[in-house]
Design an enzyme around this catalytic site. Structure first.
Site, short mmCIF file in Angstrom:
data_model
loop_
_atom_site.label_atom_id
_atom_site.label_comp_id
_atom_site.label_asym_id
_atom_site.label_seq_id
_atom_site.Cartn_x
_atom_site.Cartn_y
_atom_site.Cartn_z
N ASN A 22 0.80 -1.23 0.00
CA ASN A 22 0.00 0.00 0.00
C ASN A 22 0.84 1.28 0.00
O ASN A 22 0.37 2.31 -0.46
CB ASN A 22 -1.05 -0.01 1.13
N GLU A 59 4.84 -3.77 12.39
CA GLU A 59 3.88 -2.69 12.09
C GLU A 59 2.69 -3.36 11.42
O GLU A 59 2.75 -3.71 10.24
CB GLU A 59 4.52 -1.66 11.16
N CYS A 118 -3.10 1.80 6.64
CA CYS A 118 -3.29 1.18 7.96
C CYS A 118 -3.87 2.18 8.95
O CYS A 118 -4.53 1.81 9.91
CB CYS A 118 -1.95 0.65 8.47
N GLU A 163 8.55 3.09 14.34
CA GLU A 163 9.41 3.52 13.23
C GLU A 163 9.42 5.04 13.21
O GLU A 163 8.40 5.68 13.49
CB GLU A 163 8.90 2.95 11.91
P1 NAD Z 1 0.29 -8.87 4.03
O1 NAD Z 1 0.49 -9.21 5.46
O2 NAD Z 1 -0.55 -9.77 3.21
O3 NAD Z 1 1.71 -8.80 3.29
C1 NAD Z 1 2.74 -7.96 3.74
C2 NAD Z 1 4.07 -8.51 3.24
O4 NAD Z 1 4.27 -9.79 3.83
C3 NAD Z 1 4.14 -8.72 1.73
O5 NAD Z 1 5.45 -8.43 1.31
C4 NAD Z 1 3.86 -10.20 1.59
O6 NAD Z 1 4.42 -10.77 0.42
C5 NAD Z 1 4.57 -10.74 2.82
N1 NAD Z 1 4.09 -12.03 3.29
C6 NAD Z 1 2.87 -12.59 3.16
N2 NAD Z 1 2.86 -13.80 3.76
C7 NAD Z 1 4.11 -14.02 4.26
C8 NAD Z 1 4.72 -15.06 4.99
N3 NAD Z 1 4.06 -16.17 5.33
N4 NAD Z 1 6.01 -14.93 5.34
C9 NAD Z 1 6.70 -13.83 5.02
N5 NAD Z 1 6.17 -12.77 4.34
C10 NAD Z 1 4.88 -12.88 3.97
O7 NAD Z 1 -0.24 -7.38 4.00
P2 NAD Z 1 -0.61 -6.51 2.72
O8 NAD Z 1 -1.93 -6.97 2.21
O9 NAD Z 1 0.53 -6.44 1.78
O10 NAD Z 1 -0.74 -5.06 3.38
C11 NAD Z 1 -1.87 -4.61 4.01
C12 NAD Z 1 -1.75 -4.76 5.51
O11 NAD Z 1 -0.60 -4.08 5.98
C13 NAD Z 1 -2.91 -4.15 6.24
O12 NAD Z 1 -3.28 -4.98 7.31
C14 NAD Z 1 -2.34 -2.84 6.77
O13 NAD Z 1 -2.99 -2.30 7.89
C15 NAD Z 1 -0.94 -3.23 7.07
N6 NAD Z 1 -0.06 -2.07 7.12
C16 NAD Z 1 0.40 -1.67 8.33
C17 NAD Z 1 1.20 -0.54 8.42
C18 NAD Z 1 1.73 -0.07 9.74
O14 NAD Z 1 2.63 0.75 9.73
N7 NAD Z 1 1.23 -0.54 10.86
C19 NAD Z 1 1.54 0.16 7.26
C20 NAD Z 1 1.05 -0.28 6.05
C21 NAD Z 1 0.24 -1.41 5.99
#
Ligand code: NAD
Length: 495
Positions: free
Chosen positions: A168, A267, A301, A475
């Site tokens: 995102n 995060e 997020c 962060e």
């Molecule tokens: P996601 O958890 O599906 O994926 C995030 C990353 O993890 C991607 O690079 C993905 O390829 C990787 N991933 C997925 N499964 C994995 C595994 N088993 N092992 C290692 N890596 C793995 O999340 P998303 O759909 O890409 O992003 C949206 C989510 O991120 C939302 O929940 C959002 O709130 C959160 N987010 C949080 C913050 C924050 O700062 N707190 C910032 C941005 C997004």
């Protein structure tokens, strides 16, 4: 897919996004994946594949760990001033290339160009801020209470870091980790989301130009993140996992890291309440709600996920929000006048649709939007719902889309109860002219970050992060972000 193994091609003649180096970025060199497979990158506004990047294997991941290990000693011994200057140069190069980077982000993520430009500016700031922080890492010196010795505390780079980022904010989530890690003296392996790899690779090319030595930053994309991450965490040279993404994946990764006692920063997801009291400045609250809800079309997020409005201002606020949301121009992110781009995938659109149908089934009223349009691409219209039940699924799950659910409340205590009725605790927003009430409610809401009469709180100079199921660690901020990449070493000295 049938493409040359190391090709990054972008099938978009009209846009100035060619000329980037391509491939996995390991040890300062571009290479195909060891089995030649590639990942297609989809333009969310059309649903068509526009580019391909390598799909890294286990061997590639371990090669990246080798490269990070080889570069580690020289980088940690590089003078802080020199590291700072390199980071500063990263900032300058990002600013110089901001328009091209914004186009890449918009192309692969779908977000409106104006949001993409905002992201590049925000992402670049992490380099400037951490360039300034890199030369201000200090230790401690004191006398033991017994008087027998002195206590010296030195802060050392934690070691090799695996960084995993979501789609995102393809630039900002990467720089928010890479910049402090490098400032601290660590070497890293970045695994960006496979939906948005182009920005991560474009940035990798920029790091080497800025003077980041080979192996200090390695970047790899993969469709098998689980096995590759497990293999990297099992390597005893890897000492840190910094993850941004969903709470579900974060939990899995905490389990993996626990097997090897690897330090974690997490995060994770959010479910931000946006609380508007009767005495709020209506226009300011509406402006704030539009930013908190619609930055990145709701795919943030920190996005306002639940809007609670006190009875006296409720109808005027709901009317105003409907008017502003319905007026937004929806279209491909790359179109100059687009204000709300497509969602990242069809799956994301289907999830939003499910949540809206569930809320309507429980009595919510649709004030605008509310159904999937027929055009191609992954679009969902800006939608406002009122009378949303606190039991609706969307009150408990991240919507991650342009849907604003409004629920009426009567008392301050009720607002706080609603706000805290979630497993998440990342961000919250409060609108009131009564500063005492604002601060009181801010202290009662369980969240890592509060916007008090503000719809946007992200700032590299402030600690970003959540409580409860929204994560561990911070962060950015003074020392907070860098501290996640450092370890305290205590030396007892007699002299
Ligand atoms: P996601 O958890 O599906 O994926 C995030 C990353 O993890 C991607 O690079 C993905 O390829 C990787 N991933 C997925 N499964 C994995 C595994 N088993 N092992 C290692 N890596 C793995 O999340 P998303 O759909 O890409 O992003 C949206 C989510 O991120 C939302 O929940 C959002 O709130 C959160 N987010 C949080 C913050 C924050 O700062 N707190 C910032 C941005 C997004």
């Amino acid at each position: 897919m049938n493409l040359p193994p190391n090709a990054l091609w972008i099938d978009q003649d009209d846009y100035d996004v060619r000329g980037f180096s391509h491939g996995l970025y390991i040890d300062g060199r571009w290479r195909p994946s060891s089995d030649g497979r590639v990942i297609g990158v989809v333009d969310p506004s059309s649903g068509s594949v526009i580019a391909a990047v390598p799909d890294a294997t286990l061997d590639d991941a371990l090669a990246a760990v080798d490269a990070a290990a080889k570069a580690a000693t020289a980088w940690r011994e590089t003078a802080p001033r020199k590291r700072s200057e390199i980071l500063r140069r990263c900032f300058e190069l990002m600013v110089e290339r901001s328009e091209t980077l914004a186009m890449l982000i918009s192309l692969e993520n779908g977000k409106a160009l104006r949001d993409a430009r905002g992201e590049v500016a925000y992402a670049a700031e992490f380099f400037r801020w951490n360039a300034e922080e890199a030369v201000r890492i200090t230790g401690e010196f004191g006398t033991a209470p017994s008087g027998t010795n002195r206590i010296v505390v030195d802060y050392e780079p934690i070691g090799i870091c695996v960084l995993i980022t979501p789609w995102n904010f393809p630039a900002a989530m990467a720089t928010r980790k890479i910049a402090p890690a490098l400032a601290a003296g660590c070497t890293v392996i970045l695994k960006p989301a496979s939906e948005t790899p182009l920005t991560a690779y474009a940035l990798a090319a920029l790091y080497s130009e800025a003077g980041v030595p080979a192996g200090v930053v390695n970047v790899l994309t993969t469709t098998s993140p689980g096995p590759l991450t497990s293999a990297m965490l099992a390597d005893p040279r890897v000492r840190k996992l910094s993850f941004t993404g969903s709470t579900g994946v974060g939990r899995t990764l905490l389990g993996e890291a626990a097997k090897h006692v690897v330090s974690c920063s997490m995060e994770l997801g959010g479910n931000a309440p946006f609380v508007v009291f009767d005495d709020a400045d209506l226009d300011a609250a509406l402006d704030g709600a539009m930013i908190a809800k619609m930055r990145n079309a709701g795919e943030a997020c920190t996005a306002a996920n639940r809007i609670y409005v006190q009875s006296g201002i409720h109808d005027a606020f709901a009317d105003g929000l409907r008017e502003r949301m319905a007026a937004l121009k929806v279209g491909p992110g790359m179109s100059a006048d687009t204000e709300c781009g497509p969602m990242i995938t069809r799956k994301a659109v289907d999830k939003i649709d499910r949540l809206v149908k569930d809320a309507v089934g429980r009595g919510a009223k649709v004030l605008c939007g509310g159904s999937i349009p027929e055009e191609e691409g992954f679009f969902y219209p800006p939608t406002v719902l009122s009378q949303v039940s606190p039991d609706a699924d969307m009150a408990h799950e991240e919507i991650f889309g342009p849907v604003a659910p409004i629920t009426r409340f009567e008392t301050e205590a009720e607002a706080v109860m609603h706000a805290n009725n979630t497993e998440y605790g990342l961000a919250a927003y409060i609108y009131t002219r009564d500063v005492a009430r604002g601060l009181r409610v801010a202290s009662r809401i369980e969240a890592g970050m509060i916007g008090l009469n503000r719809g946007l709180m992200s700032d590299p100079a402030a600690p970003f992060g959540g409580v409860k199921q929204s994560g561990l660690g911070r962060e950015g901020g003074q020392h907070h972000g860098i501290a996640e990449f450092m370890e305290a070493k205590y030396i007892a000295v007699t002299f």
